[in-house]
Design an enzyme around this catalytic site. Structure first.
Site, PDB file in Angstrom:
ATOM      1  CG  HIS A   1      -1.980  -1.030   1.210  1.00 43.36           C
ATOM      2  ND1 HIS A   1      -1.761  -2.303   1.690  1.00 43.36           N
ATOM      3  CD2 HIS A   1      -3.258  -1.003   0.766  1.00 43.36           C
ATOM      4  CE1 HIS A   1      -2.867  -3.017   1.548  1.00 43.36           C
ATOM      5  NE2 HIS A   1      -3.790  -2.247   0.983  1.00 43.36           N
TER       6      HIS A   1
ATOM      7  CG  ASP B   1      -3.616  -5.505  -4.564  1.00 45.85           C
ATOM      8  OD1 ASP B   1      -4.736  -5.026  -4.272  1.00 45.85           O
ATOM      9  OD2 ASP B   1      -2.828  -5.924  -3.692  1.00 45.85           O
TER      10      ASP B   1
END
Length: 300
Positions: A186, A256
């Site tokens: 992230h 993702d």
């Protein structure tokens, strides 16, 4: 014939109901699906209304996805979604009684799947098929069923079957494996430093679930430097040579979230590179990233 990019998108929304700009995008360039997060969720009735509003805007049976793995990855703060075990707890149960562990995973995911279907969801971004590694970053940690690839495959298959029994499509993640990665994708670009043979052995749960008819696999924003210096999401080697050809996967390859730092480039560039590498389903979860990619499509 290549589909326009918007037909590959699964997008996040800003709030608990559609904003005017989002409604415009959904009407004019309908995405393949949407994905909800805690920011989009207040109550069961509100979620049902939001998903109905999305499908009214698109005029299509638009997919609706969510991350409900259990444990700390939980978006819907009421039963049967809240208070579920971490995947690792099932792995611990498996050591004592494999049959009981498989049944418990199946039952939990069927119950959750039925509740998701009742709200209007079509896909759950689970199971996590990463193999736990003690030196890996804690972003996976207890989200992994086990440090043993065979146990991960057994319990991942039970999750897949439970969701399927409820009519929910499972999305296995994060191919070829995030367990030994050294950072949270992230916020950084992780690396997993191991030879190809080790990485393929740790990707075995994906191959096993492909045999069990897993139809959706999500990529890892991870670089495997002993193989190449490209994140797997943008890698023709991992997506075509390994996942498609070696593992025989004929389903949909999800990136993702392309808003994550781990992908290493801007959302529109990442989207083009992911499509070129072999992804056919592009997750763009953050509202600013959605605006960026729709802006790029409207003003190429």
């Amino acid at each position: 014939m290549l589909l326009p990019m918007h037909r590959s998108l699964i997008i996040g929304l800003r709030g608990r109901q559609l904003e005017a700009e989002e409604r415009h995008w959904l009407c004019e360039r309908p995405p393949l699906g949407i994905i909800l997060f805690a920011r989009n969720i207040h109550s069961a009735g509100q979620v049902q209304a939001l998903l109905a509003e999305v499908r009214e805007a698109t005029g299509q049976a638009t997919w609706a996805a969510i991350d409900e793995e259990g444990g700390r990855v939980n978006r819907l703060p009421w039963e049967p979604f809240s208070g579920r075990r971490h995947a690792a707890e099932y792995g611990e149960m498996f050591r004592a009684d494999p049959g009981a562990a498989r049944q418990a995973v199946f039952d939990d995911n069927r119950r959750v799947g039925e509740a998701l279907a009742g709200l209007g969801f079509t896909h759950n971004c689970a199971p996590d098929l990463d193999v736990f590694h003690p030196d890996g970053h804690g972003i996976i940690g207890r989200r992994a069923y086990s440090g043993d690839a065979a146990v991960v495959a057994e319990l991942g298959a039970a999750c897949l079957r439970g969701l399927a029994a409820a009519g929910i499509e499972a999305v296995g993640k994060h191919f070829p494996g995030h367990g030994r990665a050294n950072a949270d994708s992230h916020v950084a670009i992780p690396e997993a430093d191991a030879p190809l043979a080790t990485l393929l052995a740790e990707a075995e749960p994906f191959r096993r679930l492909i045999d069990a008819e897993l139809a959706h696999i999500m990529t890892a924003h991870v670089i495997y430097p002993q193989v190449e210096r490209q994140v797997a999401t943008l890698s023709p080697f991992w997506l075509n040579d390994v996942l498609r050809r070696r593992f025989g996967f004929a389903g949909r390859i999800w990136s993702d979230d392309l808003c994550m730092k781990g992908v290493g480039t801007s959302v529109p560039v990442a989207a083009r590179q992911a499509l070129a590498a072999g992804c056919d389903t592009l997750l763009v979860c953050e509202p600013d990233g959605v605006a960026e990619i729709y802006g790029a499509m409207e003003h190429p």
